[in-house]
Design an enzyme around this catalytic site. Sequence first.
Site, mmCIF file in Angstrom:
data_model
loop_
_atom_site.group_PDB
_atom_site.id
_atom_site.type_symbol
_atom_site.label_atom_id
_atom_site.label_comp_id
_atom_site.label_asym_id
_atom_site.label_seq_id
_atom_site.Cartn_x
_atom_site.Cartn_y
_atom_site.Cartn_z
ATOM 1 N N ARG A 99 2.506 20.194 -7.265
ATOM 2 C CA ARG A 99 1.623 19.327 -6.479
ATOM 3 C C ARG A 99 0.251 19.945 -6.276
ATOM 4 N NH1 ARG A 99 2.386 20.730 -0.804
ATOM 5 N NH2 ARG A 99 4.166 22.139 -0.602
ATOM 6 N N ASP A 138 9.534 13.920 -9.318
ATOM 7 C CA ASP A 138 9.842 13.145 -8.118
ATOM 8 C C ASP A 138 9.803 11.666 -8.500
ATOM 9 O OD1 ASP A 138 9.835 11.759 -5.690
ATOM 10 O OD2 ASP A 138 8.645 13.282 -4.665
ATOM 11 N N GLU A 201 23.577 9.598 -5.274
ATOM 12 C CA GLU A 201 23.418 10.038 -3.883
ATOM 13 C C GLU A 201 23.578 8.861 -2.929
ATOM 14 O OE1 GLU A 201 20.088 13.165 -3.422
ATOM 15 O OE2 GLU A 201 19.545 11.974 -5.177
#
Length: 349
Positions: A99, A138, A201
Amino acid sequence: MMQFHQALPKVELHAHLNTCISSTTIEKLMLQKPHLNIQHNMTMIRKGQTRTLEECFDMFKIIHQLTDSVEHIFMVTKDVIKEFAADGVKYLELRSTPRDGNTTGMSKKSYVEAILEAIKQCRQENMDIDVRFLLSIDRRGGPTVAMETVKLAEEFFTSSDGLVVGLDLSGDPEVGHAKSFIDPLNAARNIGLKLAVHMAEVQNKNEEWELFLGLPPDRIGHGTFLHPEAGGSDQLVNIIKKHQIPIELCLTSNVKGQTVSSYNCHHFQYWYNHGHPCVLCTDGKGVFASNLSQEYQIAESAFNLSKAQLWDLSFRSINYIFAPESVKSHLRSQWNDLKPGLFNEVLHK
């Protein structure tokens, strides 16, 4: 009995850098950034095991505010590696999403460079731990950013002398769809990078899971709802068994994250009882306030495992690392050298 679990040599394969940052390191960072006025969160930062799920999410936000420069990324990486080493982890794969730092000049490239420099310094200091790195995609960034991450991973894969070993797909499972990430993941595989994919998940995404399994990934992160008893299917299980895809299982993280109701109900039991490749991991030892020794202790208690079974679980984890066979061979020798002393100590207690 914690002594056995700490002395047990361990492999950690699912460790997100930012959520692994301990409260000690957070307090160190806060001293350097008083202008952020995070002091009023000290009670939550020091709560450890009693931190609620909501507070865990608040911790993520605080950590991102505190780690916005190359210097801080370097510092937290070194601290995290030292803490894993102190916990008896001999091989560690860290992962993180590259990032930018808007105000500090940190780029995605310099972010990764800071992590790799910290890993190299730990090596030079002869820490008893072998550390590798996975760049994370991400899901919230979408396919364009995913492909940029693959390009960055390729650059470091060829230049980092074996430190960058793979790519991780993670982030909010409700954002985006598997089909957006298949091309970037395939591109990464074609380069030679190994793939760790967060899957299942949340419930009822069987079509997405089938797409991911079509790759197939080299390891699955969490895999909470894949098996039939949790809403998955025999078909999914059969694909996973056929390819012998190891599953990274994070007990405390799943219970804290409320995707699993209790340790006794954790899907570790399903896969372990089926003789499937399983590896115990922490996910985020800082935010979830549980180190890998504690995860082994919880597994022993919740699933009635013997010390010999814990040893085997740890030893077999070496098979699932993304580093080359020469590293695996070295680790197996290390484990075998430590085994007699560890079990002699158990016998004499």
